[in-house]
Every structure is written in structure tokens, then in C-alpha cells.
Scaffold this motif. Structure first.
Motif, PDB file in Angstrom:
ATOM      1  N   LEU A 144       0.828  -1.211   0.000  1.00 29.71           N
ATOM      2  CA  LEU A 144       0.000   0.000   0.000  1.00 29.71           C
ATOM      3  C   LEU A 144       0.855   1.251   0.000  1.00 29.71           C
ATOM      4  CD1 LEU A 144      -2.896   1.161   0.194  1.00 29.71           C
ATOM      5  CD2 LEU A 144      -2.562   1.207   2.681  1.00 29.71           C
ATOM      6  N   ASP A 145       0.587   2.128  -0.948  1.00 26.68           N
ATOM      7  CA  ASP A 145       1.195   3.458  -0.964  1.00 26.68           C
ATOM      8  C   ASP A 145       0.266   4.355  -0.146  1.00 26.68           C
ATOM      9  OD1 ASP A 145       2.039   6.035  -1.467  1.00 26.68           O
ATOM     10  OD2 ASP A 145       2.443   5.688  -3.593  1.00 26.68           O
ATOM     11  N   GLU A 146       0.646   4.636   1.081  1.00 31.08           N
ATOM     12  CA  GLU A 146      -0.239   5.372   1.982  1.00 31.08           C
ATOM     13  C   GLU A 146      -0.510   6.795   1.519  1.00 31.08           C
ATOM     14  OE1 GLU A 146       1.225   5.101   5.928  1.00 31.08           O
ATOM     15  OE2 GLU A 146       0.970   2.918   6.046  1.00 31.08           O
ATOM     16  N   SER A 147       0.372   7.360   0.729  1.00 32.05           N
ATOM     17  CA  SER A 147       0.171   8.739   0.276  1.00 32.05           C
ATOM     18  C   SER A 147      -0.941   8.836  -0.774  1.00 32.05           C
ATOM     19  CB  SER A 147       1.475   9.304  -0.308  1.00 32.05           C
ATOM     20  OG  SER A 147       1.868   8.565  -1.458  1.00 32.05           O
ATOM     21  N   THR A 148      -1.120   7.778  -1.539  1.00 30.22           N
ATOM     22  CA  THR A 148      -2.139   7.797  -2.601  1.00 30.22           C
ATOM     23  C   THR A 148      -3.309   6.848  -2.320  1.00 30.22           C
ATOM     24  OG1 THR A 148      -1.035   6.062  -3.879  1.00 30.22           O
ATOM     25  CG2 THR A 148      -0.393   8.343  -4.317  1.00 30.22           C
ATOM     26  N   GLY A 149      -3.091   5.902  -1.388  1.00 33.48           N
ATOM     27  CA  GLY A 149      -4.123   4.900  -1.114  1.00 33.48           C
ATOM     28  C   GLY A 149      -4.165   3.812  -2.164  1.00 33.48           C
ATOM     29  N   GLN A 150      -3.148   3.780  -3.027  1.00 34.58           N
ATOM     30  CA  GLN A 150      -3.108   2.778  -4.083  1.00 34.58           C
ATOM     31  C   GLN A 150      -2.277   1.573  -3.673  1.00 34.58           C
ATOM     32  OE1 GLN A 150      -1.807   5.294  -7.517  1.00 34.58           O
ATOM     33  NE2 GLN A 150      -3.532   4.328  -8.564  1.00 34.58           N
ATOM     34  N   LEU A 151      -2.686   0.413  -4.175  1.00 36.37           N
ATOM     35  CA  LEU A 151      -1.877  -0.784  -4.033  1.00 36.37           C
ATOM     36  C   LEU A 151      -0.923  -0.847  -5.210  1.00 36.37           C
ATOM     37  CD1 LEU A 151      -4.517  -3.459  -2.952  1.00 36.37           C
ATOM     38  CD2 LEU A 151      -2.667  -2.536  -1.561  1.00 36.37           C
ATOM     39  N   GLU A 207       5.534  -3.346 -13.233  1.00 35.52           N
ATOM     40  CA  GLU A 207       4.997  -2.567 -12.116  1.00 35.52           C
ATOM     41  C   GLU A 207       3.554  -2.198 -12.432  1.00 35.52           C
ATOM     42  OE1 GLU A 207       7.374   0.815 -11.220  1.00 35.52           O
ATOM     43  OE2 GLU A 207       9.168  -0.353 -10.716  1.00 35.52           O
ATOM     44  N   MET A 208       2.673  -2.362 -11.443  1.00 34.42           N
ATOM     45  CA  MET A 208       1.255  -2.036 -11.621  1.00 34.42           C
ATOM     46  C   MET A 208       0.747  -1.265 -10.421  1.00 34.42           C
ATOM     47  SD  MET A 208      -0.744  -5.359 -13.149  1.00 34.42           S
ATOM     48  CE  MET A 208      -0.259  -6.410 -11.789  1.00 34.42           C
ATOM     49  N   ARG A 209      -0.164  -0.341 -10.710  1.00 36.13           N
ATOM     50  CA  ARG A 209      -0.890   0.374  -9.659  1.00 36.13           C
ATOM     51  C   ARG A 209      -2.373   0.089  -9.844  1.00 36.13           C
ATOM     52  NH1 ARG A 209       1.483   4.824  -6.870  1.00 36.13           N
ATOM     53  NH2 ARG A 209       3.705   5.048  -7.391  1.00 36.13           N
ATOM     54  N   TYR A 210      -2.986  -0.413  -8.789  1.00 42.45           N
ATOM     55  CA  TYR A 210      -4.413  -0.702  -8.840  1.00 42.45           C
ATOM     56  C   TYR A 210      -5.203   0.560  -8.499  1.00 42.45           C
ATOM     57  CZ  TYR A 210      -2.631  -5.479  -8.579  1.00 42.45           C
ATOM     58  OH  TYR A 210      -1.954  -6.635  -8.816  1.00 42.45           O
ATOM     59  N   ASN A 211      -6.372   0.678  -9.059  1.00 43.67           N
ATOM     60  CA  ASN A 211      -7.243   1.826  -8.800  1.00 43.67           C
ATOM     61  C   ASN A 211      -7.497   1.946  -7.294  1.00 43.67           C
ATOM     62  OD1 ASN A 211      -9.475   3.667  -8.692  1.00 43.67           O
ATOM     63  ND2 ASN A 211      -9.981   3.123 -10.800  1.00 43.67           N
ATOM     64  N   ASN A 212      -7.242   3.132  -6.731  1.00 43.08           N
ATOM     65  CA  ASN A 212      -7.403   3.279  -5.284  1.00 43.08           C
ATOM     66  C   ASN A 212      -8.857   3.170  -4.838  1.00 43.08           C
ATOM     67  OD1 ASN A 212      -8.364   5.728  -6.161  1.00 43.08           O
ATOM     68  ND2 ASN A 212      -6.796   6.977  -5.135  1.00 43.08           N
ATOM     69  N   ARG A 213      -9.790   3.202  -5.790  1.00 41.30           N
ATOM     70  CA  ARG A 213     -11.204   3.037  -5.435  1.00 41.30           C
ATOM     71  C   ARG A 213     -11.555   1.585  -5.128  1.00 41.30           C
ATOM     72  NH1 ARG A 213     -14.118   5.849 -10.328  1.00 41.30           N
ATOM     73  NH2 ARG A 213     -15.988   4.935  -9.353  1.00 41.30           N
ATOM     74  N   ILE A 214     -10.627   0.652  -5.444  1.00 40.04           N
ATOM     75  CA  ILE A 214     -10.884  -0.737  -5.070  1.00 40.04           C
ATOM     76  C   ILE A 214      -9.881  -1.249  -4.036  1.00 40.04           C
ATOM     77  CG2 ILE A 214     -12.027  -1.368  -7.231  1.00 40.04           C
ATOM     78  CD1 ILE A 214      -9.397  -2.718  -8.095  1.00 40.04           C
ATOM     79  N   THR A 215      -9.118  -0.350  -3.446  1.00 41.78           N
ATOM     80  CA  THR A 215      -8.158  -0.777  -2.411  1.00 41.78           C
ATOM     81  C   THR A 215      -8.872  -1.522  -1.295  1.00 41.78           C
ATOM     82  OG1 THR A 215      -6.636   1.052  -2.876  1.00 41.78           O
ATOM     83  CG2 THR A 215      -6.468   0.008  -0.715  1.00 41.78           C
ATOM     84  N   ASP A 216     -10.030  -0.985  -0.863  1.00 39.17           N
ATOM     85  CA  ASP A 216     -10.758  -1.629   0.236  1.00 39.17           C
ATOM     86  C   ASP A 216     -11.423  -2.936  -0.183  1.00 39.17           C
ATOM     87  OD1 ASP A 216     -12.645  -0.529  -1.415  1.00 39.17           O
ATOM     88  OD2 ASP A 216     -13.881   0.331   0.192  1.00 39.17           O
ATOM     89  N   GLN A 217     -11.362  -3.261  -1.486  1.00 35.20           N
ATOM     90  CA  GLN A 217     -11.906  -4.534  -1.964  1.00 35.20           C
ATOM     91  C   GLN A 217     -10.812  -5.604  -2.090  1.00 35.20           C
ATOM     92  OE1 GLN A 217     -15.294  -4.706  -2.626  1.00 35.20           O
ATOM     93  NE2 GLN A 217     -15.442  -2.550  -2.047  1.00 35.20           N
ATOM     94  N   LEU A 218      -9.554  -5.183  -1.808  1.00 31.69           N
ATOM     95  CA  LEU A 218      -8.429  -6.098  -1.993  1.00 31.69           C
ATOM     96  C   LEU A 218      -7.488  -6.167  -0.801  1.00 31.69           C
ATOM     97  CD1 LEU A 218      -7.405  -4.954  -5.616  1.00 31.69           C
ATOM     98  CD2 LEU A 218      -8.599  -7.057  -5.030  1.00 31.69           C
ATOM     99  N   TYR A 219      -7.466  -5.151   0.027  1.00 30.64           N
ATOM    100  CA  TYR A 219      -6.411  -5.017   1.040  1.00 30.64           C
ATOM    101  C   TYR A 219      -6.964  -5.112   2.461  1.00 30.64           C
ATOM    102  CZ  TYR A 219      -2.236  -3.028   3.296  1.00 30.64           C
ATOM    103  OH  TYR A 219      -1.134  -2.818   4.074  1.00 30.64           O
ATOM    104  N   GLN A 220      -6.321  -5.973   3.260  1.00 29.58           N
ATOM    105  CA  GLN A 220      -6.673  -6.161   4.675  1.00 29.58           C
ATOM    106  C   GLN A 220      -8.182  -6.374   4.864  1.00 29.58           C
ATOM    107  OE1 GLN A 220      -4.963  -2.863   6.880  1.00 29.58           O
ATOM    108  NE2 GLN A 220      -2.917  -3.797   6.849  1.00 29.58           N
TER     109      GLN A 220
END
Length: 414
Positions: A49-56, A125-138
Motif C-alpha cells: 500500500l502506498d499510503e500517500s495515494t491509497g493505491q496498491l 509494475e502495476m498500480r491498482y485503482n485506489n477506489r478498489i483498495t478496500d476490496q483487496l487489502y486487509q
């Protein structure tokens, strides 16, 4: 005899590696390639998790990808580049757009899964959409965990998606059944019924993003899937107008072709390569017998096995004897059923009244049954016994908290 998993995959590097998705994301609608799905899954398994952007963000080394996918030729890197670099008429990771219902907002959302990616010096290298971070992380609830050892060897995009959908449903129903003290050994199958058009949308056969009207139709509280089929037909006809080689028909519009290339192929692959297997039956309605849904029966392969059942000699009854049997059913079954339902129950019981009586007692022991005919037929075919109440509680799963319809159909293997 079941076939061995594809030897080209390095299962040792996959063993013990798992990834999780929210159930909402699992049931998302959209289309992409099998390789994109697999790389997505491998990536989220080790994303940070990139905490500054909320992206995985995930970094995948080409050497590891070669080992995982068992691809020894230089063309493998070309496949990766095709996924990363958008090109006309070729699907890339950046083109992968899904439509899903957000668990938190309960609203339908459309978004691109991957916002940016690059493949340089053998590193992806890939960045996932931060709008689905909560659907994939923790994730803590309403999610399903998958084994890469089971998903990566699957050879069809439809097998891959059907596996995720059915595994998610199996885990949900298993958790709830164990919580109620039922089916503690997972020896009985769980049933789910899915609208055929809905299934095509989840498999990417119908692209929900090809027509804005489809998206608008999906936003309605009661989705009209027949209307979506019509919209898909119109889209196919428009493509034919632009391209004479196009048939002008939606993909797999003929059920026999759909069945062969999706359901039957997935059935074989899941039985060979995963911890679950399934049986299915088309559900018809109306005078024309149009297939509108698929009824799935999902089994835990570790707890069940296929048995060869000897064929029985069935007594042939006269029409008058069959009518008399139906009259007897009316006396046993208090609920008022249509004649066609009574005949279906009679056929399932092979006109054996004791089987009907036993199945009806089982049904009467349930607190509620939505589809009496379906339950009765399943109880007859499955030799369903009256449940023994147990006090053991299943409390190891954190992941599912949804309310689901009580299991109504149990069907043993033929």
C-alpha cells in the motif's frame, strides 16, 4: 481418471500463496483476458500500500513470472508488453473496466481496475485503482481467499471466473451452514441459481461497457436481464453493419455452444485442478422452454466422491396408474402445486410413494422452503435424511456476514 495439472506450471512456487478479493469484486461484470486475470491475482498477492495515494502497488519480476506461468520462450515477454501497452483491437490491463456494487455505498460503480503499469528491464509494475483498495487489502469480512496453485493452471478465462464465483458462493454457504450446525463435514453440495444473462456479464461474454444503456439497466433495483439481452443483440447488429465478417449475433447466443465452451469446459477443469467441483442444470420457463438460469450444485472434492450407481429397472405405469399416483401426491403434499410440478415430483420418485413421503417429511422439518418442487425433487434424488440437530458451532471464519437463502437443493452424482 482425472488428468494431472499442467506440468508446465511451477507449482512449487505457487504452493501456499493465496490472494483475496471482496465478494463484491468477485461478482463484478466486465471483460479481460485470462493472462490479465492471472497477473492481477499474482500481483495482489504481494501488493504493497502506498499510503500517500491509497493505491496498491505491485512489482513482479520477469523471472518469477516465467516460473509461475511456465513460459520459457521470449514470446512470453511480448504477451506481457501487449498487456501493458494499449493497442487498437488488443485488450490491455489499462483497458480492463469493471462494473460492480460497492459493499459500503451499495451503489453501482464503473472503473478501470489498473490505473497505470509499465514493463521495463524485465520488471512489471502495476498500480491498482485506489477506489478498489478496500476490496483487496486487509479484508475482514465478505471476502474469499483463493489459492494460486488452483487458479493459475486453469486454461480458460471462463473456467477461471466460474471457479472464483462458485468458490465464493461455496465458502459463504459453508460458513452459514456450519454456523447453524448443518453439513459439518461439507459432504453435501451447496446450490446457487444464476440468471444466464447475469452469468454472461460476469464472464465477460456480454461486455457491460460496450453500451451505456446496459450500464443504466444494471443500475435499476430490479434488473431486466431480458432487456440487456436485447441491447446486446443490437450491439452485435451494429458491429455487423461496420464489419461484414461479423455474424451480427451476440457471442454464444446459442445455448449449446455456450454450454460446450464455458460450463462443460469449466466443469472438467475445476474437477481436475481445484478443491471444488460442480454439476449444473439449465432452468427453463415458458411454453417455449427458454433457458433463463443455471442451477449450480457445488461440491467439496475432499469430502465427496463420484460413485457409480447401478441402473434400476423402473416399472412402466399406464396413464391411469400415473393419474392415481398424482391423486395420492395431492393427499400427501398439503401445499397446492401445479399439475406439472406434481408430475415432475412423481417422475423424480420413479412413482415410488415412499420416496415422496420421506422427502415431504424432510421438507416439513425445515423452517421455510422457497421452492417446494425443487426441494422435493432434490430430496428424492439425494436420498435426503431428516437432519440431526447438533450443537457444534463453526466459528473459525471471519469473512462472510451476508444473509443468504437457505440451501434448498441437494443432488447426488449420477
Amino acid at each position: 481418471m482425472a488428468k494431472k495439472k499442467d506440468e508446465s506450471y511451477d507449482l512449487s512456487i505457487l504452493r501456499g500463496r493465496q490472494y483475496s478479493k471482496s465478494n463484491s469484486l468477485i461478482n463484478a461484470k466486465g471483460t479481460t483476458s485470462l493472462l490479465a486475470q492471472k497477473i492481477f491475482s499474482v500481483g495482489i498477492q504481494q501488493a504493497q500500500l502506498d499510503e500517500s495515494t491509497g493505491q496498491l502497488i505491485t512489482t513482479l519480476h520477469g523471472g518469477d513470472l516465467r516460473r509461475i506461468f511456465g513460459n520459457k520462450g521470449g514470446s512470453f515477454y511480448e504477451h506481457i508488453r501487449d498487456l501493458v501497452e494499449p493497442e487498437k483491437d488488443k485488450a490491455s490491463l489499462l483497458d480492463w473496466r469493471i462494473i460492480y456494487t460497492n459493499d459500503s455505498t451499495k451503489e453501482l460503480e464503473a472503473l478501470n481496475v489498473v490505473t497505470d503499469c509499465k514493463f521495463k528491464d524485465g520488471i512489471l509494475e502495476m498500480r491498482y485503482n485506489n477506489r478498489i483498495t478496500d476490496q483487496l487489502y486487509q479484508l475482514k469480512e465478505n471476502y474469499t481467499m483463493f489459492s494460486l496453485e488452483e487458479t493459475i493452471p486453469l486454461k480458460s478465462i471462463y473456467s477461471y471466473r466460474i471457479y472464483e464465483i462458485l468458490k465464493s458462493e461455496f465458502d459463504k454457504q459453508s460458513y452459514l451452514a456450519h454456523k447453524r450446525g448443518e453439513n459439518l463435514d461439507n459432504s453435501e453440495p451447496y446450490m446457487m441459481v444464476m440468471n444466464l444473462t447475469d452469468l454472461k456479464l460476469r464472464l465477460g461474454i456480454i461486455d457491460p461497457n460496450e453500451n451505456k444503456e446496459i450500464y443504466n439497466a444494471l443500475k435499476k433495483s430490479n434488473v431486466d436481464f431480458d432487456y440487456i439481452e436485447q441491447l446486446s443483440q443490437k450491439s452485435a447488429e451494429r458491429k455487423k453493419d461496420k464489419d461484414a465478417s461479423n455474424t451480427g449475433k451476440p457471442k454464444y447466443s446459442v445455448f449449446s455452444t455456450f454450454r460446450k465452451n464455458t460450463l462443460d469446459k469449466a466443469k472438467e477443469e475445476l474437477d481436475e485442478m481445484t478443491s471444488i467441483r460442480f454439476e449444473y442444470e439449465p432452468v427453463k420457463s415458458g411454453r417455449g422452454g427458454k433457458i433463463h438460469s443455471i442451477r449450480f450444485f457445488i461440491y467439496d472434492k475432499k469430502k465427496t466422491k463420484v460413485e457409480v450407481v447401478e441402473k434400476k429397472i423402473v416399472k412402466v405405469l399406464t396413464p391411469e396408474e400415473k393419474d392415481e399416483f398424482i391423486d395420492s401426491l395431492n393427499e400427501i403434499i398439503e401445499e397446492r402445486l401445479k399439475m406439472k410440478d406434481l408430475r415432475a415430483i412423481a417422475e423424480a420418485a420413479e412413482y415410488d410413494l415412499s420416496k415422496v413421503e420421506k422427502a415431504y417429511r424432510v421438507m416439513s422439518s425445515k423452517s421455510s422452503v422457497n421452492d417446494i418442487t425443487a426441494f422435493m425433487i432434490s430430496a428424492i434424488k439425494g436420498g435426503y435424511e431428516e437432519p440431526v440437530k447438533k450443537t457444534t458451532q463453526f466459528n473459525k471464519y471471519e469473512q462472510r456476514a451476508d444473509d443468504f437463502v437457505e440451501l434448498e437443493k441437494i443432488l447426488l452424482d449420477n
